[in-house]
Write a protein that holds these residues in place. Structure first.
Motif, short mmCIF file in Angstrom:
data_model
loop_
_atom_site.label_atom_id
_atom_site.label_comp_id
_atom_site.label_asym_id
_atom_site.label_seq_id
_atom_site.Cartn_x
_atom_site.Cartn_y
_atom_site.Cartn_z
N GLU A 395 0.84 -1.19 0.00
CA GLU A 395 0.00 0.00 0.00
C GLU A 395 0.88 1.25 0.00
OE1 GLU A 395 -3.06 0.47 -0.57
OE2 GLU A 395 -3.64 -1.62 -0.60
N TYR A 396 0.21 2.41 -0.09
CA TYR A 396 0.86 3.73 -0.02
C TYR A 396 1.84 3.98 -1.16
CZ TYR A 396 -1.14 3.49 4.65
OH TYR A 396 -1.99 3.35 5.70
N LEU A 397 1.53 3.40 -2.31
CA LEU A 397 2.44 3.56 -3.45
C LEU A 397 2.50 5.00 -3.92
CD1 LEU A 397 4.30 2.22 -5.49
CD2 LEU A 397 2.32 1.73 -6.90
N GLY A 398 1.39 5.74 -3.85
CA GLY A 398 1.38 7.12 -4.33
C GLY A 398 2.42 7.99 -3.67
N SER A 399 2.61 7.82 -2.36
CA SER A 399 3.60 8.64 -1.65
C SER A 399 5.02 8.25 -2.05
CB SER A 399 3.40 8.49 -0.14
OG SER A 399 2.26 9.20 0.29
N LEU A 400 5.25 6.97 -2.31
CA LEU A 400 6.58 6.57 -2.77
C LEU A 400 6.89 7.19 -4.12
CD1 LEU A 400 6.17 4.53 -0.44
CD2 LEU A 400 7.33 2.82 -1.86
N ILE A 401 5.92 7.18 -5.02
CA ILE A 401 6.12 7.78 -6.34
C ILE A 401 6.39 9.28 -6.20
CG2 ILE A 401 4.94 8.38 -8.49
CD1 ILE A 401 3.58 5.64 -8.35
N ALA A 402 5.67 9.93 -5.28
CA ALA A 402 5.90 11.36 -5.05
C ALA A 402 7.34 11.64 -4.63
CB ALA A 402 4.93 11.87 -3.98
N LEU A 403 7.95 10.69 -3.95
CA LEU A 403 9.33 10.86 -3.48
C LEU A 403 10.36 10.39 -4.51
CD1 LEU A 403 8.84 9.61 0.19
CD2 LEU A 403 8.98 11.98 -0.61
N LYS A 463 8.95 -11.91 8.82
CA LYS A 463 9.97 -12.95 8.76
C LYS A 463 10.81 -12.85 7.49
CE LYS A 463 7.36 -16.33 11.52
NZ LYS A 463 6.23 -15.47 11.87
N ILE A 464 10.36 -12.05 6.55
CA ILE A 464 11.07 -11.90 5.28
C ILE A 464 11.99 -10.68 5.31
CG2 ILE A 464 10.79 -11.47 2.81
CD1 ILE A 464 8.15 -13.00 2.96
N ALA A 465 11.45 -9.56 5.81
CA ALA A 465 12.21 -8.30 5.83
C ALA A 465 11.55 -7.37 6.83
CB ALA A 465 12.23 -7.66 4.43
N PRO A 466 12.23 -6.31 7.25
CA PRO A 466 11.59 -5.32 8.13
C PRO A 466 10.28 -4.84 7.51
CG PRO A 466 13.92 -4.86 7.93
CD PRO A 466 13.63 -5.95 6.95
N THR A 467 9.22 -4.88 8.30
CA THR A 467 7.89 -4.57 7.80
C THR A 467 7.28 -3.44 8.60
OG1 THR A 467 7.56 -6.86 7.06
CG2 THR A 467 5.59 -5.50 7.34
N VAL A 468 6.94 -2.36 7.92
CA VAL A 468 6.30 -1.21 8.56
C VAL A 468 4.82 -1.24 8.22
CG1 VAL A 468 6.19 1.30 8.70
CG2 VAL A 468 8.41 0.15 8.50
N VAL A 469 3.98 -1.34 9.23
CA VAL A 469 2.53 -1.37 9.05
C VAL A 469 1.96 -0.04 9.48
CG1 VAL A 469 0.38 -2.48 9.75
CG2 VAL A 469 2.44 -3.87 9.42
N ILE A 470 1.29 0.64 8.56
CA ILE A 470 0.63 1.92 8.84
C ILE A 470 -0.86 1.70 8.73
CG2 ILE A 470 0.39 4.35 8.22
CD1 ILE A 470 3.29 2.55 6.72
N PHE A 485 6.26 9.44 4.90
CA PHE A 485 7.14 8.55 4.14
C PHE A 485 8.47 9.23 3.81
CE2 PHE A 485 3.15 6.30 3.59
CZ PHE A 485 3.57 5.00 3.85
N GLY A 486 8.46 10.54 3.72
CA GLY A 486 9.73 11.23 3.55
C GLY A 486 10.65 10.98 4.73
N TYR A 623 -9.72 6.65 -7.57
CA TYR A 623 -8.47 6.74 -6.81
C TYR A 623 -8.33 8.09 -6.11
CZ TYR A 623 -7.53 2.61 -9.56
OH TYR A 623 -7.62 1.36 -10.13
N TRP A 624 -7.68 8.05 -4.92
CA TRP A 624 -7.44 9.31 -4.21
C TRP A 624 -6.10 9.31 -3.48
CZ3 TRP A 624 -11.42 5.97 -2.73
CH2 TRP A 624 -11.35 5.41 -1.47
N ASP A 625 -5.09 8.71 -4.08
CA ASP A 625 -3.73 8.82 -3.58
C ASP A 625 -3.16 10.17 -3.99
OD1 ASP A 625 -2.08 8.46 -6.28
OD2 ASP A 625 -3.76 7.04 -6.30
N PRO A 626 -2.02 10.59 -3.46
CA PRO A 626 -1.47 11.91 -3.79
C PRO A 626 -1.29 12.17 -5.28
CG PRO A 626 -0.34 11.01 -1.88
CD PRO A 626 -1.24 9.92 -2.39
N ILE A 627 -0.83 11.17 -6.02
CA ILE A 627 -0.61 11.35 -7.46
C ILE A 627 -1.95 11.52 -8.17
CG2 ILE A 627 0.38 10.36 -9.54
CD1 ILE A 627 2.44 11.16 -7.41
#
Length: 643
Positions: A395-403, A463-470, A485-486, A623-627
């Motif tokens: 999730e939260y792909l829009g903010s990653l793209i913004a960065l 168990k696979i990698a550090p996981t941040v749940v928001i 996310f910044g 859709y209503w992500d930042p992008i």
């Protein structure tokens, strides 16, 4: 009496339920000077009313809970929609000796005569418990009365829990989050779209459409996914038979569960358990090297399966060891790898088992900059890389793209987002919902970003990698989300720059629009289907964010009142002229603008006759992500300035 006193009181109460009813009061009707014969809970489920208890006035609307004490004089006047409500009459007592902490309250007498009301943030559990109480009460059986009393305690516990949370500043839950919460708590019960619609008081079409936009799955497909994950946990953690597990997760036929399990997990339930048993026999953690990725399984498709239809009899285990495709063997091997990683203690706070020791030539120069940092999440502190290189974003792909960050994998519903097309050329599809474990593992991420819709999946991710749940909807605005996310990804400067550009472009679009459209103009943001017409507010896509937040326009006064809570309103075609603004932003997947003009009701609306309707389809408006919000704002501005 404050909430802490109420909690202390109910910890020592003995209750006797006297009567339970469901009552309908028609619009304009009233109940006057009713002397309440015992302690009383009222819970409204539809409509509205004003209630007077002595000198206290209470407003009842959807799911308001009201408590009145014995002897109170109640006046109730139903509003324009009438009022449907449950009533539970009970008698409470505290037998001596009185606990020390209640001595002062006990000396005051009339412990159960206090009056209060509240609007629960999560009313569904309260409604479900109340309806169960009435159903059991009507059976008129001695043992059932014990069940009713237990349900009353359950109702009070949930009520006090929410009252306590509201006192600490709670946030109203998003509709999709409410649906997910119901499914996670009641996955073993019969759940249908109709039952969800009744519980939440919204149409089936709106529930389905909104939830699928949010998760990429229909509510029923989400239910299946949750049930399969629960079944997998029971297979690994217990010795329960497949039949027992099937009943435990909501299926009467183990054969049906077996087929669903293989479709979803790629292996049979028994093979899934056997792999775990083999893993438990290993005394030492082996050295595991992943030399190649395993191809993602074919997408799970449930559209040809009716969730409550069972086609076979028996115990469901006849063909559990049969593998017809090499693909299943690969999935089995990958499952083994996942379980082995788990057994070896692989987690988000240590080096993953897939990494190789660096050679001397690969060893970087010593740096004083920290390579990891600790982030506080809803699942506790998580150690994450300060500069992650291989991010999986469920999730939260829009903010990653913004960065300016391109993840290595994202979920299917983000891949379908038209506003992301240019950014996802080399991004892997990790599957429906928030993805599947096998595919995510094969990508070897160094950071995973998820929301809280799939708790079982998130446990495996850690168990696979550090996981941040928001938690979903916990970041309320574009600014809050991008800034978060910044900071998380060490891109604070990029976040500030992007938000500055975002504000500038929004301001320019607004300025251009207000040059040609009077600021006092009214706008309606509407989604229509064959059966429903839904007016949408500021927070749920369809163009609401650009129109109401970006440009600052207002909806017609009548519809604004209807949308105040929860942010949208279901309306009928007959009253559409009352709710239609000077301009209409309209989502429809089935009609053209010419068809709306020819409609006997739509065609009479001034906005339609004056060509002030912006018509688009749900694959763009959902859709209503930042992008998406930025792109939609400029798209709508271009339309308005060229009318």
């Amino acid at each position: 009496m404050n909430i802490d006193d109420l909690i202390a009181l109910w910890n020592h109460v003995n209750c006797k339920v006297i009567d339970i009813r469901r009552i309908t009061v028609k619009a304009g009707e009233s109940i006057r000077s009713y002397h309440v014969p015992s302690s009383l809970f009222l819970m409204s489920i539809r409509g509205n009313a004003t209630v007077n208890l002595g000198t206290e006035f209470h407003r009842m609307q959807r799911f308001t809970v009201l408590h009145a004490g014995k002897g109170a004089v109640l006046d109730l006047v139903a509003g324009s929609e009438g009022l449907d409500y449950y009533s539970v009459y009970y008698k409470g007592s505290i037998h001596p000796p009185v606990p020390t902490e209640l001595t002062a309250l006990f000396e005051q007498g009339r412990l159960f005569d206090h009056s209060y009301s509240m609007m629960p943030d999560n009313p569904i559990e309260l409604h479900r418990t109340m309806s169960q109480m009435l159903k059991e009460w009507n059976k008129q059986q001695p043992l059932v009365r014990l069940r009713v009393r237990t349900l009353l305690y359950q109702f009070v516990h949930e009520l006090l829990h929410q009252m306590k949370a509201q006192g600490l500043g709670s946030v109203k839950r998003d509709l999709a989050a409410q649906i997910a919460a119901i499914i996670h708590k009641h996955y073993a019960d019969p759940i249908s779209l109709d039952s969800l619609s009744e519980s939440l008081n919204y149409s089936v079409a709106h529930l389905s459409s909104y939830f699928k936009v949010r998760t990429g799955l229909s509510p029923i497909d989400y239910l299946i996914k949750v049930r399969i994950d629960k079944a997998a946990s029971l297979l690994l953690e217990t010795d329960a038979t497949l039949k027992e597990i099937a009943v435990g997760v909501g299926y009467q036929d183990p054969s049906y569960l077996s087929r669903l399990f293989k479709k979803h997990k790629g292996v049979s339930p028994i093979r899934y358990r056997d792999v775990y048993a083999e893993k438990k026999k290993l005394e030492d953690c082996p050295s595991i090297t992943m030399e190649s990725s395993i191809v993602l399984q074919e997408p799970v498709n449930y559209t040809d399966i009716i969730d409550n239809h069972y086609q076979y009899n028996g115990n469901g285990e006849e063909d559990l060891f049969m593998f017809k495709h090499s693909r299943a063997a690969l999935a089995s091997a990958l499952l083994s790898l996942i379980l082995l990683l788990s057994a070896c203690g692989t987690n988000g706070n240590s080096e993953t088992a897939t990494s190789q020791p660096p050679s001397p030539s690969d060893t970087p120069a010593v740096s004083e900059q920290p390579q990891t940092k600790v982030v506080n999440t809803v699942n506790g502190d998580v150690e994450v890389p300060t500069q992650p290189k291989r991010i999986v974003a469920g999730e939260y792909l829009g903010s990653l793209i913004a960065l300016g960050i391109t993840p290595i994998g994202t979920s299917d519903h983000h891949i379908k987002n038209p506003y992301f097309n240019q950014y996802l050329k080399d991004v892997e599809n990790i599957g429906e919902g928030n993805g599947n474990v096998e595919k995510i593992l094969s990508l070897e991420p160094d950071l995973i970003i998820m929301d809280d819709f799939y708790p079982e999946l998130n446990e495996q991710m850690a168990k696979i990698a550090p996981t941040v749940v928001i938690p979903y909807a916990s970041l309320k605005t574009v600014h809050e989300e991008v800034a978060y996310f910044g900071e998380l990804l060490g891109q604070e400067d990029k976040a500030k720059d992007w938000l500055a550009e975002y504000d500038s472009r929004i301001a320019t679009a607004k300025e251009n629009v207000l040059k040609v459209v009077p600021a006092e103009s009214t706008f309606s943001v509407i989604e229509t289907s064959d059966k429903d017409i839904m007016a949408v507010g500021t927070d749920f896509g369809k163009g609401g964010q650009p129109i109401y937040n970006g440009f600052g326009f207002k909806p017609p006064a009548e519809i604004a009142a209807e949308m105040a809570d929860p942010g949208w309103a279901s309306i009928s075609a007959e009253v559409l002229p009352k709710y239609a603004g000077d301009y209409i932003i309209l989502t429809s997947d089935s009609k053209t603008l010419d068809q709306f003009k020819a409609d006997p009701i739509w065609g009479t609306l001034p906005a339609v006759k004056n060509d002030r309707v912006f018509l688009w389809t749900s694959d763009r408006s959902n859709y209503w992500d930042p992008i998406a919000i930025l792109s939609q704002t400029e798209e709508l501005a271009a339309w308005l300035t060229n009318l």
